[in-house]
Design a protein around this motif. Structure first.
Motif, PDB file in Angstrom:
ATOM      1  N   ARG A  97      -6.438  -2.213   0.816  1.00 14.96           N
ATOM      2  CA  ARG A  97      -6.994  -3.004  -0.277  1.00 14.96           C
ATOM      3  C   ARG A  97      -7.568  -2.107  -1.369  1.00 14.96           C
ATOM      4  O   ARG A  97      -7.437  -2.401  -2.566  1.00 14.96           O
ATOM      5  CB  ARG A  97      -8.076  -3.938   0.255  1.00 14.96           C
ATOM      6  N   LEU A 100      -4.671  -0.695  -3.326  1.00 16.35           N
ATOM      7  CA  LEU A 100      -4.093  -1.743  -4.163  1.00 16.35           C
ATOM      8  C   LEU A 100      -4.985  -2.034  -5.362  1.00 16.35           C
ATOM      9  O   LEU A 100      -4.495  -2.243  -6.486  1.00 16.35           O
ATOM     10  CB  LEU A 100      -3.888  -3.007  -3.331  1.00 16.35           C
ATOM     11  N   GLU A 104      -3.926  -1.699  -9.295  1.00 18.81           N
ATOM     12  CA  GLU A 104      -4.079  -2.825 -10.224  1.00 18.81           C
ATOM     13  C   GLU A 104      -4.983  -2.460 -11.389  1.00 18.81           C
ATOM     14  O   GLU A 104      -4.700  -2.819 -12.549  1.00 18.81           O
ATOM     15  CB  GLU A 104      -4.648  -4.029  -9.478  1.00 18.81           C
ATOM     16  N   ASN A 208       1.578  -6.162  -3.822  1.00 15.34           N
ATOM     17  CA  ASN A 208       0.918  -7.367  -3.312  1.00 15.34           C
ATOM     18  C   ASN A 208       1.786  -8.079  -2.291  1.00 15.34           C
ATOM     19  O   ASN A 208       1.294  -8.556  -1.260  1.00 15.34           O
ATOM     20  CB  ASN A 208       0.588  -8.305  -4.473  1.00 15.34           C
TER      21      ASN A 208
END
Length: 290
Positions: A97, A100, A104, A208
Motif C-alpha cells: 500500500r 502504491l 499515485e 491497483n
C-alpha cells in the motif's frame, strides 16, 4: 497405527532436551558474545530485534498452548513456526500500500508539473513550486530533490537520487522520462509532461488491479489455513479417539511429513499471490542499482 504411546514421561523428556539445547545456545552466546552492528544501523537493528522478540514470544506461547491442548510436540512446533513466519507468508500488505501510494502521488505530482510548467521558467522552477504541495507519501522525497537542485546538483543526477530513494520500477519509468524532459523547454516540455502524466495514471490503474487480485489470493490462502487448523484442533479436542494413533512416535513421524507437505503448499500459494515488481533500470551516482 501401532507404536509407542506418547506418555507424559516421554513428553517431559522431550521438553527437557529442548531446554538443555536452549541453555547450551544461551551459554555459548554469553561466552562468545554477539556480533555488534554498525552504529549507523543501530536504530533499524533495534526495531527489527524488538519485532523478532515479540514474534518469537508469540510463537512460543502458541506452541505451548498447542502442546498442552493437543499433546503433540510436532503440532506445537508447526504452530510456533506458523506464527513466526506469518508475515512472510501472509504479510506485506502495508508495504504494498505504501508503494502504491507513492506511485499515485508521483502521478499527481507529474500532473502538477504539467500544470505549473506554463507559468514557471522551466522544469527546475516547476519542481520547486510543486514539491511542497505533493502528497504526504512523496513530499519528503521531493523536498530532498528540490534541496539538491537548489544546492546546484545537476538535474539528471538529482532525479537519479530521487529514483534511488523511491526504489520502485514504476517510479523509474516516470523519472527516466523526466530526465529526458529536463533537456527540453517550452512547448516540447509541456507535451512530454502531458504524455508522462497520462502514462503515470495508466501505471497507477494497472497496479491497483494487481493489488486487488493479490489481496483476493492472499485472503483465500488465509481461509484455507484457518479451515485446516480449525479442523485439526477440533478433531483432537472433540474426538480424541479418532486422532489417538497420531499420539505415538510413529504417528508424530507421519505428522512431520503431513505438516511438511502443508508448509510446502503454503509457500507455493504465497508465491502464486506474489506479482514481480517492475524491474529497476535507473542507477545511482555510484553506478549500482538501488
Amino acid at each position: 497405527m501401532n507404536g509407542t504411546a506418547l506418555t507424559p514421561e516421554l513428553l517431559l523428556a522431550l521438553l527437557a532436551g529442548g531446554g538443555v539445547g536452549g541453555g547450551l545456545v544461551l551459554f555459548t552466546a554469553a561466552v562468545v558474545g554477539w556480533t555488534r552492528k554498525p552504529a549507523t544501523s543501530a536504530s533499524a537493528a533495534q526495531q527489527i530485534g524488538r519485532f523478532l522478540r515479540r514474534r518469537a514470544a508469540a510463537a512460543l506461547v502458541v506452541g505451548l498452548v498447542v502442546l498442552v491442548v493437543m499433546r503433540w510436540p510436532v503440532a506445537a512446533v508447526a504452530a510456533a513456526l506458523l506464527v513466526l513466519f506469518w508475515s512472510s507468508l501472509f504479510g506485506g500488505v502495508a508495504a504494498e500500500r505504501a508503494a502504491l501510494a507513492r506511485v499515485e502521488a508521483l502521478a499527481m505530482w507529474t500532473e502538477s508539473l504539467r500544470d505549473t510548467i506554463a507559468s514557471a521558467a522551466g522544469l527546475e522552477a516547476a519542481i520547486s513550486a510543486s514539491a511542497r504541495t505533493a502528497g504526504d507519501s512523496l513530499r519528503p522525497y521531493l523536498v530532498a530533490l528540490d534541496d539538491r537542485i537548489t544546492y546546484r546538483m545537476p538535474m539528471d543526477q538529482a532525479l537519479r537520487r530521487l529514483a534511488t530513494d523511491l526504489n520502485d520500477g514504476g517510479a523509474d519509468k516516470v523519472i527516466g522520462q523526466l530526465i529526458q524532459a529536463s533537456k527540453l523547454s517550452g512547448e516540447g516540455l509541456r507535451e512530454v509532461l502531458t504524455d508522462l502524466s497520462q502514462d503515470a495514471r495508466a501505471n497507477v490503474a494497472m497496479r491497483n488491479r494487481i493489488f486487488a487480485s493479490r489481496s483476493g489470493t492472499r485472503r483465500s490462502v488465509q481461509i484455507v489455513v484457518g479451515v485446516i487448523v480449525s479442523m485439526v484442533v477440533g478433531l483432537r479436542v472433540f474426538n480424541p479417539a479418532y486422532t489417538e494413533p497420531f499420539g505415538t512416535v510413529q504417528g508424530q513421524a507421519v505428522l512431520v511429513v503431513v505438516f511438511g507437505l502443508f508448509a510446502f503448499g503454503l509457500v507455493w500459494l504465497q508465491r502464486l499471490s506474489r506479482v514481480p515488481a517492475p524491474n529497476r533500470f535507473l542507477i545511482d551516482a555510484e553506478g549500482s542499482t538501488a
